[in-house]
Enzyme design. Structure first.
Site, PDB file in Angstrom:
ATOM      1  N   CYS A  48       0.896  -1.271   0.187  1.00 25.92           N
ATOM      2  CA  CYS A  48       0.012  -0.179  -0.133  1.00 25.92           C
ATOM      3  C   CYS A  48       0.729   1.104  -0.211  1.00 25.92           C
ATOM      4  O   CYS A  48       0.325   2.221  -0.592  1.00 25.92           O
ATOM      5  CB  CYS A  48      -0.854   0.084   1.261  1.00 25.92           C
ATOM      6  SG  CYS A  48      -1.635  -1.791   1.675  1.00 25.92           S
ATOM      7  N   HIS A  52       0.170   5.325  -1.338  1.00 22.79           N
ATOM      8  CA  HIS A  52      -0.485   6.019  -0.364  1.00 22.79           C
ATOM      9  C   HIS A  52       0.531   6.770   0.580  1.00 22.79           C
ATOM     10  O   HIS A  52      -0.012   7.633   1.306  1.00 22.79           O
ATOM     11  CB  HIS A  52      -1.678   5.151   0.537  1.00 22.79           C
ATOM     12  CG  HIS A  52      -2.710   4.565  -0.429  1.00 22.79           C
ATOM     13  ND1 HIS A  52      -3.783   5.342  -0.599  1.00 22.79           N
ATOM     14  CD2 HIS A  52      -2.667   3.293  -0.889  1.00 22.79           C
ATOM     15  CE1 HIS A  52      -4.416   4.513  -1.432  1.00 22.79           C
ATOM     16  NE2 HIS A  52      -4.022   3.381  -1.507  1.00 22.79           N
ATOM     17  N   HIS A 338       5.588  11.592 -10.657  1.00 21.36           N
ATOM     18  CA  HIS A 338       5.740   9.969 -10.569  1.00 21.36           C
ATOM     19  C   HIS A 338       6.934   9.426 -11.917  1.00 21.36           C
ATOM     20  O   HIS A 338       8.233  10.038 -11.387  1.00 21.36           O
ATOM     21  CB  HIS A 338       4.370   9.431 -10.911  1.00 21.36           C
ATOM     22  CG  HIS A 338       4.522   7.996 -10.625  1.00 21.36           C
ATOM     23  ND1 HIS A 338       4.682   7.460  -9.304  1.00 21.36           N
ATOM     24  CD2 HIS A 338       4.477   6.880 -11.414  1.00 21.36           C
ATOM     25  CE1 HIS A 338       4.971   5.890  -9.264  1.00 21.36           C
ATOM     26  NE2 HIS A 338       4.403   5.713 -10.618  1.00 21.36           N
TER      27      HIS A 338
HETATM   28 FE1  DHE Z   1       6.984   1.246 -10.651  1.00 17.39          FE
HETATM   29  C1  DHE Z   1       9.107   2.829 -12.705  1.00 17.39           C
HETATM   30  C2  DHE Z   1       7.227   3.940  -8.608  1.00 17.39           C
HETATM   31  C3  DHE Z   1       4.475  -0.107  -8.750  1.00 17.39           C
HETATM   32  C4  DHE Z   1       7.226  -1.444 -12.476  1.00 17.39           C
HETATM   33  N1  DHE Z   1       7.842   2.993 -10.740  1.00 17.39           N
HETATM   34  C5  DHE Z   1       8.796   3.570 -11.821  1.00 17.39           C
HETATM   35  C6  DHE Z   1       9.246   4.712 -11.379  1.00 17.39           C
HETATM   36  C7  DHE Z   1       8.548   5.252 -10.140  1.00 17.39           C
HETATM   37  C8  DHE Z   1       7.863   3.942  -9.730  1.00 17.39           C
HETATM   38  C9  DHE Z   1       9.000   6.321  -9.312  1.00 17.39           C
HETATM   39  C10 DHE Z   1      10.125   5.618 -12.186  1.00 17.39           C
HETATM   40  C11 DHE Z   1      11.664   5.510 -11.713  1.00 17.39           C
HETATM   41  C12 DHE Z   1      12.696   6.019 -12.657  1.00 17.39           C
HETATM   42  O1  DHE Z   1      12.432   6.018 -13.845  1.00 17.39           O
HETATM   43  O2  DHE Z   1      13.619   6.500 -12.033  1.00 17.39           O
HETATM   44  N2  DHE Z   1       6.040   1.887  -8.994  1.00 17.39           N
HETATM   45  C13 DHE Z   1       6.260   2.880  -8.255  1.00 17.39           C
HETATM   46  C14 DHE Z   1       5.390   3.009  -7.089  1.00 17.39           C
HETATM   47  O3  DHE Z   1       5.296   3.915  -6.262  1.00 17.39           O
HETATM   48  C15 DHE Z   1       4.080   1.984  -7.356  1.00 17.39           C
HETATM   49  C16 DHE Z   1       3.061   2.692  -7.929  1.00 17.39           C
HETATM   50  C17 DHE Z   1       3.618   1.273  -6.138  1.00 17.39           C
HETATM   51  C18 DHE Z   1       4.805   0.510  -5.273  1.00 17.39           C
HETATM   52  O4  DHE Z   1       4.281  -0.008  -4.157  1.00 17.39           O
HETATM   53  O5  DHE Z   1       5.643   0.304  -5.759  1.00 17.39           O
HETATM   54  C19 DHE Z   1       4.914   1.243  -8.427  1.00 17.39           C
HETATM   55  N3  DHE Z   1       5.737  -0.523 -10.734  1.00 17.39           N
HETATM   56  C20 DHE Z   1       4.855  -0.642  -9.908  1.00 17.39           C
HETATM   57  C21 DHE Z   1       4.457  -2.298  -9.960  1.00 17.39           C
HETATM   58  O6  DHE Z   1       3.772  -3.051  -9.298  1.00 17.39           O
HETATM   59  C22 DHE Z   1       5.260  -2.839 -11.304  1.00 17.39           C
HETATM   60  C23 DHE Z   1       3.971  -2.812 -12.360  1.00 17.39           C
HETATM   61  C24 DHE Z   1       5.602  -4.078 -11.239  1.00 17.39           C
HETATM   62  C25 DHE Z   1       7.013  -4.147 -10.398  1.00 17.39           C
HETATM   63  O7  DHE Z   1       7.934  -4.860 -10.723  1.00 17.39           O
HETATM   64  O8  DHE Z   1       7.134  -3.622  -9.523  1.00 17.39           O
HETATM   65  C26 DHE Z   1       6.344  -1.444 -11.373  1.00 17.39           C
HETATM   66  N4  DHE Z   1       7.946   0.814 -12.337  1.00 17.39           N
HETATM   67  C27 DHE Z   1       7.941  -0.480 -12.966  1.00 17.39           C
HETATM   68  C28 DHE Z   1       8.813  -0.467 -14.147  1.00 17.39           C
HETATM   69  C29 DHE Z   1       9.304   0.858 -14.175  1.00 17.39           C
HETATM   70  C30 DHE Z   1       8.947   1.639 -12.844  1.00 17.39           C
HETATM   71  C31 DHE Z   1       9.001  -1.658 -15.276  1.00 17.39           C
HETATM   72  C32 DHE Z   1      10.399   1.268 -15.187  1.00 17.39           C
HETATM   73  C33 DHE Z   1       9.768   1.854 -16.434  1.00 17.39           C
HETATM   74  C34 DHE Z   1      10.657   1.818 -17.478  1.00 17.39           C
HETATM   75  O9  DHE Z   1      10.396   1.354 -18.806  1.00 17.39           O
HETATM   76  O10 DHE Z   1      11.727   2.390 -17.484  1.00 17.39           O
END
Ligand code: DHE
Length: 560
Positions: A48, A52, A338
């Protein structure tokens, strides 16, 4: 209650008439045992806090402080137009999700866990400890010193086309050879590992886990492995390296959600050099105790990182040319920043202020905000996607978690052949019909296709599929490809969400992950980008919860 009155308030309660005192007693949060609290705290952190906030002040997700999660003492649910939730309503929201973008948890948490979480968030948030430079330094592990590492590449892999694949729930990354599709190495990294980024040279992979563990992998080793580790905080999401000429592979920077700060390290050892707090004022002029570090990107035109601070809406341009005397340009944009990526020229960085339904564009050459663009609900670009639109010229695209479109924004170009599109710049020129629940969009300079996933869509079939448009004629119906079916794997109870399209280095293949249940064997399905036919299904008993995939060459050069 005014601040000056709050101590008097508790004493005064004792003298109140019985009915009012009773009402206050009913206002007490649901009781929980120490074990229940510990279990709920763990689930909250794991599932969460990302949306949040640790302090539950809200960002991508809503505020979850007791002042609105708890019903009023008399059991009513309205106060001055503000809806109060209470146990039953919270249980429903957690189980089924909302149209506002909250996903359903009934396939992830049991009924008892949902009930437990509903109680927990009616209680006052726990405040985790701080984390100092000294503690950061004490966590540093240099497993293979630089002088004991290879002097040249010791394996015969085509490193350009290697993929670092997040195995989310096993806390590992799989290094998969893009040419042969063989898993070359599975490396233990942080808990609920999140993303990988590449050093400018392409030799080092930096992997950040949600527990703040940063792992440095040396791709030159015969079997690539972790050569250094650092715990940069308790909760983290982002990392990048120094990419400006003369600083290649010199520094790394990682952002922490808790405590809200970023850490600058030596690029080849992860030895910490500086910790910088991000606490401060929001763009609305209010102090925020938890401004988390969201996306970080590295400029190639200046020795700078673009560091996006979620809760304050401030975009920091951090000049790393002299880290002892760190210079930072602070650009006010909109709350809650984000993810984002570069435009095609790599001069402008576009980042989603997702809960404000805006995209902020920063001109990194001038160090100024170039535009704040209104979009449909909750833009979520990943890094976005750049292409030349047949009618509108160069555009950058973002998908949306909360709306059924992909938004195309016109971006500036110095190329005289695009001069006629100048009046479109920073305008939304098209909204392509998609579905809500999209997380990532992707294309490649050599491709004619545009890919968009929808893993957060509540519909099973939609979440398991990816949409593909023909960029030469965007009015043609998009093609829907069911990735779960294409994998040939047997159906599982948990939805296998098709997530994160990523191109091979030459732009001829697109890799799609199937993000399945916590213990289910899953797969990456590789498509021929030209024909959209399945080329290969990469599966293995160790292929559990694959999500993000980072092609070395594309990540190294920010190609998207
Ligand atoms: Fe991410 C990128 C935050 C959940 C997969 N995610 C990012 C970035 C942030 C972020 C700040 C940018 C990073 C950067 O470029 O420096 N992600 C968050 C969260 O706060 C969130 C919503 C909830 C959490 O609890 O973490 C979250 N993210 C996820 C997932 O559940 C995902 C779908 C699956 C996983 O493996 O965690 C996920 N996030 C990704 C991916 C990127 C990403 C694959 C990079 C994308 C890219 O192509 O560079």
């Amino acid at each position: 209650m005014k601040k000056s009155n709050w101590i008097v308030g508790a004493a005064a309660l004792a003298t109140l008439p019985f009915s009012i005192a009773q009402a206050f007693a009913q206002d007490a949060p649901p009781t929980m045992t120490a074990d229940e609290k510990a279990q709920a705290k763990k689930i909250y952190f794991e599932r969460c806090a990302g949306c949040h906030g640790v302090l539950r002040k809200g960002a991508t997700g809503k505020n979850l402080e007791p002042h609105w999660t708890k019903k009023l003492p008399d059991g009513s649910t309205q106060e001055g137009g503000t809806l109060k939730l209470g146990q039953n309503r919270l249980e429903k929201i957690i189980a089924l999700g909302t149209e506002g973008g909250m996903v359903n948890f009934d396939d992830i948490l049991s009924k008892d866990e949902i009930s437990l979480m509903s109680k927990y968030i009616q209680n006052t948030p726990d405040v985790p400890p701080e984390y100092s430079f000294k503690e950061t330094m004490e966590s540093w592990k240099l497993l293979v010193p630089v002088d004991q590492r290879p002097k040249k590449q010791m394996n015969s892999f085509n490193l350009k086309n290697m993929f670092s694949v997040t195995l989310r729930d096993t806390g590992e990354v799989a290094l998969i050879d893009g040419d042969t599709k063989d898993i070359r190495s599975i490396v233990k990294t942080g808990y609920a590992v999140h993303i990988s980024r590449l050093s400018k040279s392409g030799r080092y992979v930096y992997v950040i886990g949600r527990d703040g563990r940063l792992s440095l992998i040396d791709l030159w080793m015969e079997k690539p492995a972790v050569v250094a580790e650092l715990k940069i905080g308790f909760d983290a999401r982002s990392v990048d390296t120094s990419k400006f000429k003369g600083f290649e592979d010199k520094y790394a920077v990682a952002g922490s959600y808790w405590p809200p700060q970023y850490v600058i390290m030596d690029g080849d050892t992860l030895k910490p050099r500086k910790v910088v707090s991000t606490r401060g004022m929001t763009v609305d002029g209010e102090y925020h105790p938890e401004p988390r570090v969201a996306s970080i990107v590295s400029s190639e035109i200046k020795p700078e990182w673009v560091i996006n601070i979620k809760e304050t809406g401030q975009i920091l341009l951090v000049d790393y040319s002299d880290i002892e005397n760190l210079k930072t340009t602070t650009i006010a944009s909109a709350k809650f920043l984000h993810d984002g990526g570069w435009d095609a020229s790599k001069r402008y960085f576009l980042v989603a202020a997702n809960a404000s339904h805006k995209i902020a564009a920063v001109d990194t050459k001038l160090g100024k905000l170039a535009a704040l663009i209104d979009t449909k609900k909750i833009p979520h670009p990943g890094r976005g996607a750049n292409f030349v639109h047949p009618q509108f010229g160069p555009v950058w695209a973002t998908g949306h978690l909360g709306a059924d479109v992909v938004t195309l924004i016109s971006t500036p170009s110095d190329n005289p052949k695009f001069a006629k599109y100048k009046s479109n710049n920073w305008k939304v020129v098209q909204e392509m019909k998609h579905v809500p629940g999209n997380l990532f969009v992707k294309t490649h300079p050599k491709s004619k296709h545009f890919w968009a996933d929808a893993p957060q869509n509540p519909d099973r079939e939609t979440a398991s599929s990816v949409a593909v448009w023909d960029m030469a004629d965007l009015s043609k119906p998009k093609k829907i490809i069911n990735v779960a079916k294409d994998s040939g794997l047997p159906e599982t109870k948990a939805i296998r969400r098709a997530v994160h399209p990523e191109y091979s280095a030459d732009g001829t293949e697109v890799w799609m992950s199937l993000w399945g249940g916590k213990t289910d064997q899953s797969a990456i399905v590789v498509y021929d980008d030209k024909t959209l036919a399945v080329k290969k299904v990469i599966t293995d008993p160790k292929m559990i919860t694959p999500t993000g995939k980072f092609n070395v060459y594309n990540t190294q050069h920010d190609i998207y």
